[in-house]
Design an enzyme around this catalytic site. Structure first.
Site, PDB file in Angstrom:
ATOM      1  N   ASP A  50      -0.767   5.410  -1.119  1.00 38.89           N
ATOM      2  CA  ASP A  50      -0.564   4.978  -2.501  1.00 38.89           C
ATOM      3  C   ASP A  50      -0.963   3.516  -2.636  1.00 38.89           C
ATOM      4  O   ASP A  50      -0.317   2.632  -2.081  1.00 38.89           O
ATOM      5  CB  ASP A  50       0.906   5.174  -2.886  1.00 38.89           C
ATOM      6  CG  ASP A  50       1.184   4.758  -4.322  1.00 38.89           C
ATOM      7  OD1 ASP A  50       1.129   5.616  -5.200  1.00 38.89           O
ATOM      8  OD2 ASP A  50       1.457   3.560  -4.555  1.00 38.89           O
ATOM      9  N   TYR A  55      -2.999  -4.277  -6.366  1.00 37.33           N
ATOM     10  CA  TYR A  55      -2.597  -4.594  -4.992  1.00 37.33           C
ATOM     11  C   TYR A  55      -3.708  -5.331  -4.232  1.00 37.33           C
ATOM     12  O   TYR A  55      -3.451  -5.877  -3.166  1.00 37.33           O
ATOM     13  CB  TYR A  55      -2.238  -3.333  -4.210  1.00 37.33           C
ATOM     14  CG  TYR A  55      -1.098  -2.514  -4.738  1.00 37.33           C
ATOM     15  CD1 TYR A  55      -0.281  -2.950  -5.791  1.00 37.33           C
ATOM     16  CD2 TYR A  55      -0.821  -1.263  -4.189  1.00 37.33           C
ATOM     17  CE1 TYR A  55       0.750  -2.173  -6.272  1.00 37.33           C
ATOM     18  CE2 TYR A  55       0.218  -0.476  -4.659  1.00 37.33           C
ATOM     19  CZ  TYR A  55       1.005  -0.922  -5.704  1.00 37.33           C
ATOM     20  OH  TYR A  55       2.023  -0.128  -6.180  1.00 37.33           O
ATOM     21  N   LYS A  80      -4.097   3.219  -9.063  1.00 38.61           N
ATOM     22  CA  LYS A  80      -3.529   3.026 -10.399  1.00 38.61           C
ATOM     23  C   LYS A  80      -4.368   2.047 -11.211  1.00 38.61           C
ATOM     24  O   LYS A  80      -4.927   1.097 -10.672  1.00 38.61           O
ATOM     25  CB  LYS A  80      -2.093   2.491 -10.297  1.00 38.61           C
ATOM     26  CG  LYS A  80      -1.199   3.284  -9.355  1.00 38.61           C
ATOM     27  CD  LYS A  80       0.183   2.668  -9.249  1.00 38.61           C
ATOM     28  CE  LYS A  80       0.923   3.206  -8.043  1.00 38.61           C
ATOM     29  NZ  LYS A  80       0.481   2.568  -6.785  1.00 38.61           N
ATOM     30  N   HIS A 113      -0.561   2.478 -14.619  1.00 37.36           N
ATOM     31  CA  HIS A 113       0.431   1.748 -13.826  1.00 37.36           C
ATOM     32  C   HIS A 113       1.692   1.403 -14.621  1.00 37.36           C
ATOM     33  O   HIS A 113       2.809   1.527 -14.106  1.00 37.36           O
ATOM     34  CB  HIS A 113      -0.201   0.480 -13.260  1.00 37.36           C
ATOM     35  CG  HIS A 113       0.431  -0.008 -12.001  1.00 37.36           C
ATOM     36  ND1 HIS A 113      -0.252  -0.693 -11.034  1.00 37.36           N
ATOM     37  CD2 HIS A 113       1.708   0.091 -11.545  1.00 37.36           C
ATOM     38  CE1 HIS A 113       0.566  -0.995 -10.033  1.00 37.36           C
ATOM     39  NE2 HIS A 113       1.763  -0.541 -10.318  1.00 37.36           N
ATOM     40  N   LYS A 235       6.930   1.674   1.864  1.00 37.55           N
ATOM     41  CA  LYS A 235       5.930   0.715   2.326  1.00 37.55           C
ATOM     42  C   LYS A 235       6.497  -0.094   3.483  1.00 37.55           C
ATOM     43  O   LYS A 235       7.645  -0.540   3.449  1.00 37.55           O
ATOM     44  CB  LYS A 235       5.526  -0.209   1.166  1.00 37.55           C
ATOM     45  CG  LYS A 235       4.787  -1.478   1.568  1.00 37.55           C
ATOM     46  CD  LYS A 235       5.705  -2.691   1.546  1.00 37.55           C
ATOM     47  CE  LYS A 235       5.029  -3.900   2.199  1.00 37.55           C
ATOM     48  NZ  LYS A 235       5.935  -5.067   2.248  1.00 37.55           N
ATOM     49  N   SER A 236       5.674  -0.282   4.514  1.00 38.62           N
ATOM     50  CA  SER A 236       6.000  -1.231   5.565  1.00 38.62           C
ATOM     51  C   SER A 236       4.709  -1.575   6.291  1.00 38.62           C
ATOM     52  O   SER A 236       3.814  -0.746   6.405  1.00 38.62           O
ATOM     53  CB  SER A 236       7.007  -0.651   6.570  1.00 38.62           C
ATOM     54  OG  SER A 236       7.273  -1.603   7.588  1.00 38.62           O
ATOM     55  N   ARG A 241       8.766   0.604  11.775  1.00 43.74           N
ATOM     56  CA  ARG A 241       9.329   1.129  10.525  1.00 43.74           C
ATOM     57  C   ARG A 241       8.424   2.185   9.912  1.00 43.74           C
ATOM     58  O   ARG A 241       8.910   3.137   9.283  1.00 43.74           O
ATOM     59  CB  ARG A 241       9.561  -0.017   9.545  1.00 43.74           C
ATOM     60  CG  ARG A 241      10.732  -0.899   9.958  1.00 43.74           C
ATOM     61  CD  ARG A 241      11.078  -1.923   8.907  1.00 43.74           C
ATOM     62  NE  ARG A 241      12.138  -2.786   9.380  1.00 43.74           N
ATOM     63  CZ  ARG A 241      12.229  -4.077   9.089  1.00 43.74           C
ATOM     64  NH1 ARG A 241      11.293  -4.651   8.338  1.00 43.74           N
ATOM     65  NH2 ARG A 241      13.230  -4.800   9.536  1.00 43.74           N
TER      66      ARG A 241
END
Length: 281
Positions: A50, A55, A80, A113, A235-236, A241
């Protein structure tokens, strides 16, 4: 060494199958860092990514797609449209730009978005999304951060019902009205900031469940999201993680656990309310 994880899929309202767990890349920049994180996610077993124009890492995601040994059809890619690109012609240009950065000839899911109701362009924007969908350039179209009134306004003139709405959804913001409306309209719920950007990890109810199950708070929160039927994209950029967040399919929460989660809703946001967000116009 790559991991084989069987991630369940959600069947969207147009019949497209979407992995219920994906990898989010918000704030993972520059492109080289995003590429490394996405390749780590692929190795851990994720098959959905995603991203978004804002971003500034679509190029990094595209590089990971190219560098991996996965077929394009093996990965579900979401991106997006940013706020200042709303409007019919602007959407078509923005889509082409995202496609070029991702280095692919189609996108699996394209999202509006934010609704930005102050500028009232999301209905016109959606017409362009419908054209992209009709032309086969995107497999499914949806929205993000749309409130019930935005969805109803959109559906008054839409030919295509959004496949999903990506919204802020976590234990402290359980979005009851919106969640029920999604069910009524056949719109999938996708959670952004499913861990409340970390604000819920120390909650004593969540910690008690995690301790009992021998899991981390993040894992039990993500498992709760999955058992609600939500799509999640944690998210990481940290490998441990990234791997921890996909280790969700060998345990379940009980009915009592789910009820305990339901009881900790506070109506608290970590992001802005969609009616107030008009950035970049």
């Amino acid at each position: 060494m790559s991991t084989t994880v069987s991630v369940p899929t959600v069947t969207l309202n147009n019949g497209v199958e979407m992995p219920q767990l994906g990898f989010g890349v918000w704030q993972i920049t520059p492109d080289e860092r995003a590429t490394e994180a996405v390749l780590t996610a692929f190795d851990a077993g994720y098959r959905a990514v995603d991203t978004a124009r804002i971003y500034t890492n679509e190029g990094g995601v595209g590089a990971a797609l190219e560098a991996s040994n996965l077929a394009r059809s093996d990965v579900f890619v979401t991106t997006k449209l940013w706020n200042n690109e709303q409007g019919y012609d602007s959407v078509l240009r923005a889509f082409d730009n995202s496609l070029a950065k991702l280095g692919t000839d189609y996108i699996d899911m394209y999202l509006v978005h934010w609704p930005v109701p102050f500028h009232n362009r999301y209905v016109e924007t959606w017409r362009a999304f419908e054209k992209l969908y009709a032309d086969g350039r995107v497999r499914a179209i949806g929205v993000s951060n749309f409130e019930p009134d935005h969805l109803r306004t959109l559906l008054d003139s839409a030919d295509v019902v959004p496949a999903l709405n990506q919204i802020e959804f976590h234990p402290y913001l359980q979005q009851h009205e919106l969640f029920a409306l999604h069910r009524e309209l056949g719109i999938a719920t996708e959670s952004w900031s499913p861990l409340g950007q970390g604000t819920v990890l120390g909650d004593p109810v969540i910690r008690a469940i995690a301790d009992r199950l021998g899991r981390t708070p993040a894992q039990v929160i993500l498992r709760w999201q999955l058992q609600l039927g939500n799509i999640v994209v944690p998210k990481s950029a940290t490998e441990s993680r990234i791997r921890e967040n996909i280790a969700l399919f060998d345990f379940e929460l009980s009915e009592d656990d789910m009820a305990a989660f339901a009881a900790i809703h506070r109506g608290e946001r970590v992001g802005q309310h969609p009616n107030d967000f008009i950035d970049d116009f």
